[in-house]
Design an enzyme around this catalytic site. Structure first.
Site, mmCIF file in Angstrom:
data_model
loop_
_atom_site.group_PDB
_atom_site.id
_atom_site.type_symbol
_atom_site.label_atom_id
_atom_site.label_comp_id
_atom_site.label_asym_id
_atom_site.label_seq_id
_atom_site.Cartn_x
_atom_site.Cartn_y
_atom_site.Cartn_z
ATOM 1 N N CYS A 199 0.829 -1.218 0.000
ATOM 2 C CA CYS A 199 0.000 0.000 0.000
ATOM 3 C C CYS A 199 0.859 1.262 0.000
ATOM 4 C CB CYS A 199 -0.950 -0.013 1.187
ATOM 5 S SG CYS A 199 -0.152 -0.351 2.741
ATOM 6 N N GLU A 217 8.524 -1.527 11.228
ATOM 7 C CA GLU A 217 7.362 -2.434 11.153
ATOM 8 C C GLU A 217 7.783 -3.733 10.463
ATOM 9 O OE1 GLU A 217 5.394 -3.168 8.296
ATOM 10 O OE2 GLU A 217 6.140 -1.816 6.761
ATOM 11 N N GLY A 245 -12.627 16.627 26.578
ATOM 12 C CA GLY A 245 -12.216 17.523 25.478
ATOM 13 C C GLY A 245 -11.481 16.714 24.416
#
Lengths: 231, 460
Positions: free
Chosen positions: B50, B114, B191
């Site tokens: 990818c 990775e 928040g």
């Protein structure tokens, strides 16, 4: 480098053991060297499979310390052993493995103290990154201590049984037995405290270190000779 | 012959272009078939993930092969060749091989270190091998590439040092409580920061996330998205008793988590540690909490400290991987050189044996009375002379050729022993050019590669 140390220690152990007249005719120095070698071997084998990294370092520090003790005690007189050799060998093997387990527990306790210090002082360096988590070290120390306690109890039982068999009396007042029982009780207290609590803190890890110091005292400074006159 | 890589990755092309060029299934097979049928490309491997599409090729001519691959990818993807060429890179020789190794190690990935890419590289090579697109050189090269990738995974921790605030917070908490699975996290403040922290903790496998906020409705809305439990700020004191990790990000003035709350929460925890992560500015958690037993308090500066440590460690590990890559390139270069010296050695041995054979025949003719036993003894001793004479020169020419990285020494060796290995005109011209360059560089005192041995010409 570790492999070189392992080969050197294995050679030294082999030379020492090959000079023994019999398996059980060992000195405290030989025993310390054997425990040290066991630690180094276990950590190297485990590291090759699971990459335990810095654990190897700490185990080696402890192992090296034991080896130094071994060197310092070389001149010790050897024990003079008695019959029922098979039972005695079982007793020695259990005691040796138990001491190795306690040595591991000590290494994990040291690592816990170092990591805890880093976390308290907010020091985020390589030690912090490479040392396992406090929870992991706590679990490993607990496991190693439990294994050590079980083995030591069995070693004491076989030793006493051997005393009854050969010397025809229980060696309950023998200094070695008393010192070992005290060490075992110290570890049992550690296990009890740890099980009651849900995690070990710094004080409990210091106590674990103290247990190992007591064990070393017992191993090297308390005479292992059987009661005079009975041999 | 040259080894090249033509490709695009997240470094050189935007995602919309990468996804158009990406090759899957039939397109991948089509490109491999086209490469296999080309005269310019001798061997090839196509890697398409990818984030990258790369063609590794052993080629006769770099320029022609580059153009051929660009045209092929343009035709397959439908992207104009001009647009494609602007976003594609070309590396050759050592740079191409080292690039393949860096890719396999994950050094070139978006998330450095990775491990998925190594499997993708292995699959790309396997596909090319099965399609018949690889030969001896790429089989060896990719064996080395995959070996280096595997070493990087097993011998370094290059992928284990994330450098974002959220990962640093998780890492810090994990160093105390172990894994986050089965733990209870309390996030104070709904928040942007608080919501992000709650989502991240939930994604990390925390058993229960409690989200406390001044406005309960806002907390409920976010909590329902991530399967958390919403509560008001009044419920924080009670929630502290169960929590293993507390992340506070309200941004309101004053201490939302007071030391008295925490002290109270410690009763009955039986030594279970409590991690307090204060990511708010001004701080939400009373700094006095840090002095309490089994409580570990960290603020934003501490998280930055963890990130810095990770950055440094990652750089150190990346340097180790770079050393592995250099060693891998060197090993491949040595192999290439050996492949070229071996035929010379074989030729020399054959020549030695031929001389010995002639001498034996001559002896047998001149001394016909020699018994079979005598002939065997003389044969054995003359062979021994040949072997002893050749042993050191053969060893030396192998070592010198590997050290110099070319065939200059091998060629001289061949001339000295009167061996004439068959070469094509192109190879002979290339060899002469390499020898000339080598001689020139030595005359000029140039030390290539900082004193390191030269690489094989294919890698230069």
């Amino acid at each position: 480098m570790l492999f070189t140390a392992f080969v050197a220690m294995t050679t030294l152990l082999f030379l020492r053991l090959s000079r023994l007249p019999s398996v059980i005719d060992y000195s405290k120095s030989d025993l310390a060297l054997l425990v040290s070698w066991l630690m180094l071997t276990v950590t190297l084998v485990v590291d090759a499979r699971f990459r335990i990294g810095v654990v190897v370092f700490f185990a080696n520090v402890v192992s090296f310390g034991l080896a130094l003790f071994a060197g310092g005690l070389q001149a010790d007189a050897r024990e003079h052993w008695l019959p029922a050799v098979n039972l005695l060998i079982v007793h020695i093997a259990l005691a040796t493995l138990g001491e190795a387990a306690f040595a591991f527990a000590f290494a994990f306790a040291l690592m816990h103290l170092v990591q805890e210090r880093h976390l308290r002082q907010h020091r985020f360096d390589r030690w912090f990154l490479q040392l396992p988590s406090l929870a992991t070290l706590d679990t490993w120390a607990l496991f190693a201590s439990a294994v050590g306690c079980a083995l030591m109890l069995l070693a004491m039982a076989t030793g006493s049984f051997w005393g009854d068999l050969v010397l025809h009396r229980w060696l309950l007042l023998w200094p070695k037995f008393i010192a070992t029982a005290v060490c075992w009780a110290m570890y049992a207290i550690y296990l009890g405290l740890r099980i009651v609590r849900r995690a070990a803190d710094r004080r409990l890890m210091f106590y674990q270190v103290a247990c190992f110091v007591a064990l070393l005292f017992n191993l090297f400074l308390v005479s292992g000779r059987t009661p005079a006159g009975v041999a | 012959m040259h080894i090249i890589v033509v490709g695009m990755s997240h470094h050189s092309a935007p995602v919309d272009l990468r996804e158009r060029v990406s090759l899957s299934g039939d397109a991948h097979s089509h490109v491999l078939t086209q490469l296999g049928g080309s005269r310019t490309v001798l061997e090839s491997v196509v890697l398409s993930t990818c984030n990258r599409t790369e063609v590794y090729a052993l080629v006769n001519s770099t320029h022609a092969a580059h153009d051929f691959i660009l045209t092929l990818l343009a035709n397959t993807s439908g992207v104009p060749k001009q647009d494609l060429s602007e976003h594609m890179y070309l590396k050759q020789g050592e740079a191409a091989v080292a690039h393949a190794m860096r890719v396999a190690c994950g050094l070139d990935s978006i998330v450095v270190g990775e491990t998925q890419i190594l499997g993708q590289m292995r699959e790309a090579f396997q596909t090319a091998f099965e399609a018949g697109n690889t030969g001896a050189m790429f089989n060896r090269m990719f064996r080395e590439v995959l070996h280096v990738g595997k070493r990087a995974q097993t011998e370094t921790t290059v992928g284990q040092h994330p450098v974002s605030v959220s990962y640093a917070a998780v890492q810090l908490a994990s160093k105390i409580v172990g894994g986050l699975e089965g733990k209870v996290a309390l996030v104070i403040g709904a928040g942007q920061m608080g919501a992000l922290a709650a989502k991240h903790l939930s994604a990390q496998g925390v058993k229960r996330v409690l989200l406390a906020n001044r406005t309960l409705a806002k907390a409920s809305a976010i909590a329902s998205e991530i399967g958390a439990q919403a509560l008001s700020l009044d419920g924080v004191e009670a929630a502290l008793k169960d929590a293993d990790i507390v992340v506070s990000a309200t941004g309101r003035p004053g201490h939302t988590v007071k030391a008295a709350f925490v002290r109270q929460a410690l009763v009955g925890r039986r030594g279970r540690p409590l991690v307090l992560l204060d990511i708010a500015v001004p701080r939400d958690i009373d700094p006095a909490c840090a002095a309490l037993p089994n409580v570990y308090l960290y603020d934003v500066d501490d998280l930055n400290g963890v990130i810095d440590a990770n950055v440094q460690e990652r750089a150190r590990q990346a340097a180790l991987v770079e050393d592995m890559v250099a060693a891998g390139v060197r090993a491949f270069s040595d192999w290439l050189t050996e492949q070229e010296v071996v035929p010379l050695i074989v030729a020399l041995r054959q020549k030695g044996e031929a001389i010995q054979r002639d001498v034996m025949e001559s002896l047998v003719r001149k001394l016909p009375h020699l018994s079979e036993r005598d002939q065997k003894i003389i044969h054995k001793h003359t062979m021994s002379i040949v072997n002893q004479l050749l042993r050191e020169p053969i060893q030396n020419v192998k070592e010198l050729s590997i050290a110099s990285g070319d065939l200059a020494y091998a060629s001289m060796f061949a001339q000295l022993f009167g061996i004439d290995p068959v070469k094509t005109d192109d190879e002979a011209a290339e060899s002469r050019a390499v020898r000339l360059m080598d001689v020139l560089s030595r005359v000029l005192g140039e030390v290539s590669h900082q004193g390191q041995p030269n690489l094989h010409p294919v890698l230069r």
